[in-house]
Scaffold this motif. Sequence first.
Motif, PDB file in Angstrom:
ATOM      1  N   PRO A 107       0.787  -1.233   0.000  1.00 46.73           N
ATOM      2  CA  PRO A 107       0.000   0.000   0.000  1.00 46.73           C
ATOM      3  C   PRO A 107       0.817   1.280   0.000  1.00 46.73           C
ATOM      4  O   PRO A 107       0.319   2.334  -0.401  1.00 46.73           O
ATOM      5  CB  PRO A 107      -0.827  -0.112   1.285  1.00 46.73           C
ATOM      6  N   TYR A 108       2.068   1.230   0.453  1.00 45.68           N
ATOM      7  CA  TYR A 108       2.859   2.466   0.470  1.00 45.68           C
ATOM      8  C   TYR A 108       4.355   2.240   0.281  1.00 45.68           C
ATOM      9  O   TYR A 108       5.018   3.026  -0.365  1.00 45.68           O
ATOM     10  CB  TYR A 108       2.629   3.262   1.759  1.00 45.68           C
ATOM     11  N   ASP A 109       4.906   1.170   0.795  1.00 50.59           N
ATOM     12  CA  ASP A 109       6.358   0.972   0.738  1.00 50.59           C
ATOM     13  C   ASP A 109       6.755   0.199  -0.519  1.00 50.59           C
ATOM     14  O   ASP A 109       7.398  -0.854  -0.452  1.00 50.59           O
ATOM     15  CB  ASP A 109       6.833   0.256   1.999  1.00 50.59           C
ATOM     16  N   GLU A 110       6.362   0.737  -1.661  1.00 51.52           N
ATOM     17  CA  GLU A 110       6.567   0.106  -2.958  1.00 51.52           C
ATOM     18  C   GLU A 110       6.883   1.204  -3.973  1.00 51.52           C
ATOM     19  O   GLU A 110       6.100   2.139  -4.152  1.00 51.52           O
ATOM     20  CB  GLU A 110       5.309  -0.670  -3.361  1.00 51.52           C
ATOM     21  N   PRO A 111       8.037   1.147  -4.633  1.00 54.01           N
ATOM     22  CA  PRO A 111       8.449   2.249  -5.501  1.00 54.01           C
ATOM     23  C   PRO A 111       7.419   2.673  -6.547  1.00 54.01           C
ATOM     24  O   PRO A 111       7.170   3.868  -6.736  1.00 54.01           O
ATOM     25  CB  PRO A 111       9.728   1.712  -6.153  1.00 54.01           C
ATOM     26  N   GLN A 112       6.798   1.712  -7.235  1.00 52.41           N
ATOM     27  CA  GLN A 112       5.842   2.101  -8.272  1.00 52.41           C
ATOM     28  C   GLN A 112       4.560   2.683  -7.685  1.00 52.41           C
ATOM     29  O   GLN A 112       3.904   3.521  -8.324  1.00 52.41           O
ATOM     30  CB  GLN A 112       5.518   0.909  -9.179  1.00 52.41           C
ATOM     31  N   VAL A 113       4.191   2.270  -6.486  1.00 51.81           N
ATOM     32  CA  VAL A 113       3.047   2.885  -5.804  1.00 51.81           C
ATOM     33  C   VAL A 113       3.385   4.327  -5.424  1.00 51.81           C
ATOM     34  O   VAL A 113       2.594   5.247  -5.654  1.00 51.81           O
ATOM     35  CB  VAL A 113       2.634   2.059  -4.567  1.00 51.81           C
ATOM     36  N   ILE A 114       4.555   4.531  -4.843  1.00 55.07           N
ATOM     37  CA  ILE A 114       4.980   5.885  -4.489  1.00 55.07           C
ATOM     38  C   ILE A 114       5.027   6.763  -5.732  1.00 55.07           C
ATOM     39  O   ILE A 114       4.622   7.934  -5.707  1.00 55.07           O
ATOM     40  CB  ILE A 114       6.362   5.850  -3.795  1.00 55.07           C
ATOM     41  N   ALA A 115       5.519   6.205  -6.834  1.00 55.36           N
ATOM     42  CA  ALA A 115       5.596   6.970  -8.080  1.00 55.36           C
ATOM     43  C   ALA A 115       4.213   7.424  -8.521  1.00 55.36           C
ATOM     44  O   ALA A 115       4.025   8.575  -8.937  1.00 55.36           O
ATOM     45  CB  ALA A 115       6.265   6.130  -9.168  1.00 55.36           C
ATOM     46  N   GLY A 116       3.249   6.514  -8.449  1.00 55.09           N
ATOM     47  CA  GLY A 116       1.886   6.890  -8.825  1.00 55.09           C
ATOM     48  C   GLY A 116       1.310   7.955  -7.921  1.00 55.09           C
ATOM     49  O   GLY A 116       0.693   8.929  -8.382  1.00 55.09           O
ATOM     50  N   GLN A 117       1.513   7.798  -6.608  1.00 54.06           N
ATOM     51  CA  GLN A 117       1.008   8.813  -5.677  1.00 54.06           C
ATOM     52  C   GLN A 117       1.699  10.155  -5.912  1.00 54.06           C
ATOM     53  O   GLN A 117       1.103  11.219  -5.743  1.00 54.06           O
ATOM     54  CB  GLN A 117       1.229   8.378  -4.216  1.00 54.06           C
ATOM     55  N   GLY A 118       2.956  10.110  -6.321  1.00 51.11           N
ATOM     56  CA  GLY A 118       3.705  11.336  -6.554  1.00 51.11           C
ATOM     57  C   GLY A 118       3.150  12.182  -7.682  1.00 51.11           C
ATOM     58  O   GLY A 118       3.429  13.393  -7.756  1.00 51.11           O
ATOM     59  N   THR A 119       2.343  11.573  -8.567  1.00 50.95           N
ATOM     60  CA  THR A 119       1.737  12.373  -9.636  1.00 50.95           C
ATOM     61  C   THR A 119       0.795  13.426  -9.066  1.00 50.95           C
ATOM     62  O   THR A 119       0.556  14.447  -9.707  1.00 50.95           O
ATOM     63  CB  THR A 119       0.984  11.485 -10.641  1.00 50.95           C
TER      64      THR A 119
END
Length: 323
Positions: free
Chosen positions: A145-157
């Motif tokens: 849910p959060y500690d995953e690079p591609q998830v963080i990348a998506g949230q960073g948009t």
Amino acid sequence: MNIDMIRAADARLAGQKRITPLLSAPLLDQIAGRRLLVKAECLQLTGSFKFRGGFSAVSALDAATRERGVLAFSSGNHAQGVALAAAMHGAPATIIMPADAPEMKIANTRAYGAQVVLYDRAGGESREELGDALQARHGLTLIKPYDEPQVIAGQGTTGLEIAEQAAQAGVEQADVLVCCGGGGLTSGIALALAAEAPGLRARPCEPEGFDDATRSLATGTIQRNARPSGSICDAIVTPEPGQITFPIMQALCGPGLVVSDEQVLRAMALAWQHLKIVVEPGGAAALAAALFHPDQIEGEAVIAVATGGNVDAAMFTRALSLG
């Protein structure tokens, strides 16, 4: 994690995500004591920013991996984001959710086509053990849910949009308040702002009793919450900041802010009254901090991210009664 990953995720999300508005209301400015802009991620697909991370992670998988299916742990918003993202890619999704999650979030996750497996969070049942068994049996890929690079990348948009919208609004210096659980959205926004709008500073916002990010930033080491559940802000209750997210927050974020349940409920009512949006408790923590802790905020303007709007009718009625 780097800004290039966020930009790449933004390219994959083009035409898929909603570009959510930056809202304002004069009466909220008066309460906050400064110009207040609200990033309405409660209007995102699935009702929260979590769709961004879910789609980013699923879209980054190769076709064969997606075909086997994806797995996620969530109390609701990440569950719905991954479920819809998987459905959009024709991939099966299995979501492990706490049995005490809001009924609406469980129902919505099933409606997006995911298989939901419930576990007893309050009783100490391990979602990780359930997940390990399902991965071994079906070859599923876990999307954290959060500690995953591609998830963080998506949230960073979200941060890329905030940088552009703030510039259009003439805001160059401001604290950007972010509802924070494990720190995926907070760290992603922080990375995006550092690259695109260095005058904007991300700050995590959390409920009383579950302020692990705030305490971690204050002490310089990862701090755990004493309890696994018990806040109305279920969407942002996590054990501790992530191993990936915390160093990013430590490097780029300002101090955390902590709000009470009553302040969260009042913020929900004010958002409905003045912005005409529905915000869930965990999605209203940043707005509550902007409205009720102005002495802890710097600058002539403040930006608050309303991160989700998946709230049960009974809880929303409770909020309106305090309005």
